[in-house]
Scaffold this active site. Structure first.
Site, PDB file in Angstrom:
ATOM      1  N   CYS A 115       0.817  -1.227   0.000  1.00 13.07           N
ATOM      2  CA  CYS A 115       0.000   0.000   0.000  1.00 13.07           C
ATOM      3  C   CYS A 115       0.847   1.272   0.000  1.00 13.07           C
ATOM      4  CB  CYS A 115      -0.942   0.013   1.196  1.00 13.07           C
ATOM      5  SG  CYS A 115      -2.094  -1.353   1.171  1.00 13.07           S
ATOM      6  N   HIS A 240      -3.146   7.197   2.691  1.00  6.06           N
ATOM      7  CA  HIS A 240      -3.587   5.916   2.126  1.00  6.06           C
ATOM      8  C   HIS A 240      -4.980   5.613   2.673  1.00  6.06           C
ATOM      9  CE1 HIS A 240      -4.000   1.866   0.961  1.00  6.06           C
ATOM     10  NE2 HIS A 240      -3.802   1.357   2.179  1.00  6.06           N
ATOM     11  N   ASN A 270     -10.136  -0.056  -0.155  1.00  6.01           N
ATOM     12  CA  ASN A 270      -8.671   0.000  -0.103  1.00  6.01           C
ATOM     13  C   ASN A 270      -8.117  -0.484  -1.447  1.00  6.01           C
ATOM     14  OD1 ASN A 270      -5.954  -0.390   0.327  1.00  6.01           O
ATOM     15  ND2 ASN A 270      -6.193  -1.391   2.313  1.00  6.01           N
TER      16      ASN A 270
END
Ligand code: UT7
Length: 313
Positions: A115, A240, A270
């Site tokens: 990520c 994020h 996500n």
């Protein structure tokens, strides 16, 4: 000779057409819209078509950022793609994208920092611009997380989505990227991983949550201190997008008002390395992000990996 800086000159994004809502997931696993929304802030996520790859999504996002810039595709000197879901083991997604964009004179490679991948890619791009004769770099985050998800595991299948975001980084006489910090610690390799036996994501969500909040809170504070900045000097936090509760907890630690946070996790889920460039482009397109705004980007992911970028837009 005047100092050379790197700067975002344009942004683009792509989200697959198919939307999977929390209500759709209620029909697939033992979950509820309320559970998902209250624990994560996620309402829906986009899911790529079976035939749509990370290269295809990266291509669509790239075309938009190229169109919005004042350069042509052939002016791009370098392509960095951050992804954990490459179309092929090799050639890299970046080289496949170079081919699709028909750029002959360029070099291209992928990076995988889960990520945090986009922050790692930005850091590399910044250093190439500052240290070399490179002028224009296409930086992409593109992910097809739906291929890594066990659609019968309610712990993980409600969290992730697909998509791609892109920026073009150009050289400038004025500061764009001011500073960048990246880090990793392999001791945590098993808390968030793709299990090599099943090829599906496994996560100790609670542990990841706590370490994510602490790490991102700490690096944000350190970045501001290094530059003698107060939280009021930051116009936007673009973190994020894994969980709105993680983002709110970081904002609370920093005493940052929620109006200064770009939050897209509700609509995107996500999207791993794609989440930050998707959120940047969303903020540009919605008119929130203005030229010369001071932005703090932050990410945390499997590894663990983490990073932050302080920049003038
Ligand atoms: O992108 C990289 C970084 N990733 C992250 O930052 C993710 C970090 N972690 C999280 O976002 C959260 O930990 C989750 C959203 C994954 C989970 O939230 P939580 O508040 O930490 O819940 P939990 O793991 O403590 O689970 C609580 C309960 C469990 O039931 P029991 O054992 O208490 O009976 C789970 O089985 O919730 C259950 N549960 C669900 N229930 C309904 C887990 N998933 C679901 C679900 N629907 N989808």
């Amino acid at each position: 000779m005047s100092k050379k800086y790197s700067r975002i000159i344009s942004t683009g994004s792509y989200l697959p057409e198919k939307i999977l809502t929390n209500y759709d997931l209620e029909k697939m696993v033992d979950t509820s819209h309320n559970w998902i929304f209250e624990r994560t802030g996620i309402n829906q996520r986009h899911i790529a078509d079976e035939n749509e790859s990370t290269v295809d999504m990266a291509y669509e996002a790239s075309l938009k950022s190229i169109k919005k810039s004042n350069i042509n595709a052939e002016d791009i000197d370098m392509i960095i793609v951050a992804t954990t879901t490459p179309e092929r083991a090799f050639p890299s997604t970046a080289v496949l994208l170079q081919n699709k964009l028909d750029i002959k004179d360029c070099f291209a490679f992928d990076i995988n920092a889960a990520c945090t991948g986009f922050i790692y890619a930005l850091d590399i791009a910044d250093k190439y611009i500052k240290n070399n004769s490179i002028n224009n770099i296409l930086v992409i985050g593109t992910e097809k997380m739906s291929t890594l998800v066990d659609w019968s595991d309610r712990n993980t299948c409600v969290l992730f989505g697909d998509g791609a975001g892109s920026v073009i980084i150009g050289s400038s006489n004025n500061p764009g990227i001011i500073s960048s910090t990246i880090g990793s610690n392999g001791n945590y390799k098993d808390l968030l991983t793709v299990n090599p036996d099943s090829d599906f994501i496994e996560m100790k969500g609670n542990d990841v949550f706590k370490i994510a909040v602490n790490t991102m809170g700490k690096i944000a504070r350190e970045t501001l201190d290094q530059h003698d900045l107060k939280i009021d000097d930051v116009d936007w936090l673009i973190p994020h997008q894994a969980n709105s509760r993680i983002i709110s907890a970081i904002a609370k630690k920093l005493s940052l008002p929620s109006e200064k946070i770009i939050m897209t996790v509700g609509n995107h889920g996500n999207t791993s390395a794609a989440s930050i460039p998707l959120a940047i482009d969303y903020a540009v397109e919605s008119g929130d992000l203005k030229k010369e705004d001071t932005i703090l980007l932050e990410a945390f992911g499997a590894g663990f990996t983490w990073g932050s970028t302080l920049l003038k837009f």
